[in-house]
Write an enzyme that holds these catalytic residues in place. Structure first.
Site, PDB file in Angstrom:
ATOM      1  NE  ARG A 206      -2.572  -1.542   3.402  1.00 19.85           N
ATOM      2  CZ  ARG A 206      -2.834  -2.780   3.837  1.00 19.85           C
ATOM      3  NH1 ARG A 206      -3.617  -3.569   3.147  1.00 19.85           N
ATOM      4  NH2 ARG A 206      -2.314  -3.211   4.965  1.00 19.85           N
ATOM      5  CG  PHE A 225     -10.346  -8.452  -5.827  1.00 19.33           C
ATOM      6  CD1 PHE A 225     -11.326  -9.422  -5.743  1.00 19.33           C
ATOM      7  CD2 PHE A 225      -9.669  -8.281  -7.030  1.00 19.33           C
ATOM      8  CE1 PHE A 225     -11.632 -10.225  -6.844  1.00 19.33           C
ATOM      9  CE2 PHE A 225      -9.971  -9.072  -8.135  1.00 19.33           C
ATOM     10  CZ  PHE A 225     -10.944 -10.050  -8.037  1.00 19.33           C
ATOM     11  CG  ASP A 247     -14.614  -6.239  -1.565  1.00 18.28           C
ATOM     12  OD1 ASP A 247     -13.378  -6.361  -1.501  1.00 18.28           O
ATOM     13  OD2 ASP A 247     -15.406  -7.075  -1.060  1.00 18.28           O
ATOM     14  CB  SER A 248     -18.270  -9.416  -3.940  1.00 20.72           C
ATOM     15  OG  SER A 248     -17.295 -10.115  -3.207  1.00 20.72           O
ATOM     16  CG  ASP A 297      -4.879  -7.794  -2.589  1.00 18.94           C
ATOM     17  OD1 ASP A 297      -4.362  -8.930  -2.729  1.00 18.94           O
ATOM     18  OD2 ASP A 297      -4.927  -7.201  -1.489  1.00 18.94           O
ATOM     19  CB  CYS A 337      -2.884 -13.935  -0.985  1.00 17.01           C
ATOM     20  SG  CYS A 337      -4.646 -14.109  -1.239  1.00 17.01           S
TER      21      CYS A 337
HETATM   22  N1  SAH Z   1      -6.572  -5.201  -0.966  1.00 17.61           N
HETATM   23  C1  SAH Z   1      -7.263  -5.385   0.285  1.00 17.61           C
HETATM   24  C2  SAH Z   1      -7.485  -6.835   0.614  1.00 17.61           C
HETATM   25  C3  SAH Z   1      -8.299  -7.608  -0.414  1.00 17.61           C
HETATM   26  S1  SAH Z   1      -8.909  -9.141   0.167  1.00 17.61           S
HETATM   27  C4  SAH Z   1      -6.511  -4.664   1.395  1.00 17.61           C
HETATM   28  O1  SAH Z   1      -5.442  -4.099   1.136  1.00 17.61           O
HETATM   29  O2  SAH Z   1      -6.995  -4.643   2.523  1.00 17.61           O
HETATM   30  C5  SAH Z   1      -9.938  -9.683  -1.115  1.00 17.61           C
HETATM   31  C6  SAH Z   1     -11.297  -9.007  -1.211  1.00 17.61           C
HETATM   32  O3  SAH Z   1     -11.936  -9.497  -2.381  1.00 17.61           O
HETATM   33  C7  SAH Z   1     -12.263  -9.268  -0.069  1.00 17.61           C
HETATM   34  O4  SAH Z   1     -12.652  -8.046   0.496  1.00 17.61           O
HETATM   35  C8  SAH Z   1     -13.498  -9.948  -0.732  1.00 17.61           C
HETATM   36  O5  SAH Z   1     -14.731  -9.471  -0.208  1.00 17.61           O
HETATM   37  C9  SAH Z   1     -13.340  -9.513  -2.169  1.00 17.61           C
HETATM   38  N2  SAH Z   1     -13.887 -10.403  -3.206  1.00 17.61           N
HETATM   39  C10 SAH Z   1     -13.845 -11.761  -3.272  1.00 17.61           C
HETATM   40  N3  SAH Z   1     -14.340 -12.196  -4.440  1.00 17.61           N
HETATM   41  C11 SAH Z   1     -14.724 -11.087  -5.141  1.00 17.61           C
HETATM   42  C12 SAH Z   1     -15.276 -10.880  -6.445  1.00 17.61           C
HETATM   43  N4  SAH Z   1     -15.540 -11.897  -7.263  1.00 17.61           N
HETATM   44  N5  SAH Z   1     -15.518  -9.609  -6.839  1.00 17.61           N
HETATM   45  C13 SAH Z   1     -15.259  -8.580  -6.003  1.00 17.61           C
HETATM   46  N6  SAH Z   1     -14.702  -8.726  -4.780  1.00 17.61           N
HETATM   47  C14 SAH Z   1     -14.440  -9.956  -4.360  1.00 17.61           C
END
Ligand code: SAH
Length: 394
Positions: A206, A225, A247-248, A297, A337
């Site tokens: 970040r 994400f 995000d979902s 991510d 990850c």
């Molecule tokens: N980049 C973030 C962490 C991401 S974790 C940080 O720095 O804090 C991954 C995220 O993807 C989660 O919040 C989850 O809700 C979301 N997610 C999972 N599948 C998804 C999809 N198909 N579309 C959108 N978001 C999704």
């Protein structure tokens, strides 16, 4: 003391101090969940002391390779003290810090994060589960803190035959907290957030993102994400004109919106989309939209090598779409990850994505977990997070 005898030839990984004994390596022996066992080779030679997990394929997790070591409260306290002492020395740019990172800190099955004055622990295997009260008291004693929340709701618990447990283990109070990371303020909830509340492992990424946005003057940013908007706040702090966060999870986006406001950024610089990232990227493409920077991510798409092939296709698809949406000169911050996808494979996937996208792109930086998420050299499985900063040249 109960003894676990290995099959002939199965002592090799333990001799190199790898901390796991799989069920198939065991010739005979057993114990209660979490009980300390002596692991010996087929000829009876001492190999390690470990915690027994009767239901798990990882049947023993090693506490110590030293025969003279007693596995008791003093031993565990010392391991905790070492792990926490390192973090104190490192002076990380946040008061959200992973204090204990499981196997890589010599404490298999235990994760402890500190968010300001609150500790959050995950007990993911039978060993730490059995020692829970000792570990909890030692954690408070070493840190001088009074609150410890338990988030033993990771999926690994089921493989150990352990039930999900969440709630205050020591102390009580609000579970909604605010931490400082790189001078930004970030709200989170240790009871309802993902993992223990926040993705501390992406802290360095970040900061890098904020730096790239500032140096290159990247205006229009897409954060795919986004979770609670860590990269969104980073991009805004770097001077991005507008950030679209996808995000979902509705609650995650609520928190992301709150985090933008908490840092004094105008919400008019932001769009939050409760949607699927892949579908959104396709829609943007159909609409002819482009971006100066894109963060991808996604969650763990390949938990193990067995899932790697299908996950590879999903990663490639996402990265191809993102590269096509980038303006020439734009930057992609792309992560995996997935433990099942190594850094070489990930790079290959992104290379394939660039080829399919028909763009010329180059890696300008490699990223990984922050320092408080170390990877013990004897435990390469501990490496899961990898990131590539990729510039689209044409
Ligand atoms: N980049 C973030 C962490 C991401 S974790 C940080 O720095 O804090 C991954 C995220 O993807 C989660 O919040 C989850 O809700 C979301 N997610 C999972 N599948 C998804 C999809 N198909 N579309 C959108 N978001 C999704």
């Amino acid at each position: 003391m109960k003894t676990i005898r290995l099959k002939p030839g199965k002592e090799k990984s333990l001799l190199r101090h790898h901390p796991w004994v799989f069920d198939g390596a065991i010739a005979k022996g057993g114990a209660d969940p979490g009980e300390t066992v002596r692991v010996e080779s087929h000829d009876g030679t001492f190999l390690a002391w470990g915690a027994y997990s009767p239901a798990s394929r990882i049947r023993v997790r090693v506490w110590s390779f030293e025969q003279a070591q007693r596995i008791d409260a003093a031993f565990l306290r010392e391991r905790l003290r070492q792990a926490i002492g390192l973090r104190d020395m490192w002076r990380l740019p946040s008061n959200g810090v992973r204090l204990v990172h499981g196997e890589s800190d010599g404490l298999p099955g235990l994760v402890v994060d500190r968010y300001g004055d609150t500790l959050v622990a995950q007990f993911t295997s039978c060993g730490p589960e059995r020692w829970k009260p000792v570990l909890a008291d030692a954690l408070l004693e070493i840190t001088g803190l009074q609150r410890l929340y338990e988030r033993s709701d990771a999926s690994a618990r089921a493989r150990e035959g352990l039930p999900e447990v969440t709630g205050w283990l020591r102390g009580t109070g609000e579970t909604a907290l605010t931490i400082q990371e790189h001078g930004w303020r970030l709200g989170l909830d240790v009871a309802s957030g993902h993992k223990t509340g926040y993705y501390l492992d992406q802290r360095d990424s970040r900061r890098d993102c904020a730096d790239w946005v500032r140096r290159l003057g990247l205006g229009e940013v897409l954060n795919g994400f986004s979770y609670t908007g860590g990269f969104t706040v980073a991009a805004l702090a770097g001077g991005a004109r507008h950030v679209t966060s996808i995000d979902s999870s509705g609650p995650a986006l609520e928190q992301a919106r709150a985090n933008v406001a908490l840092n004094g950024f105008d919400l008019s610089r932001c769009t939050f989309l409760d949607a699927d990232v892949n579908a959104s990227l396709r829609r943007f493409q159909a609409e002819g939209r482009t971006f100066d920077a894109i963060v991808l991510d996604p969650p763990k798409l390949a938990p193990t090598v067995a899932h790697a092939e299908r996950a590879a296709r999903a990663y490639k698809d996402l990265n191809r779409l993102a590269l096509q949406l980038l303006r020439p000169g734009g930057v992609l911050f792309t992560y995996s990850c997935s433990g099942g996808i190594g850094v070489e494979l990930f790079q290959k996937i992104v290379a394939g994505a660039a080829f399919d996208a028909g763009v010329d792109a180059a890696i300008v930086q490699r990223q990984g977990g922050a320092a408080d998420h170390p990877v013990a050299l004897a435990f390469p499985e501990g490496e899961y997070l990898k990131g590539l900063v990729v510039v689209r040249r044409r």
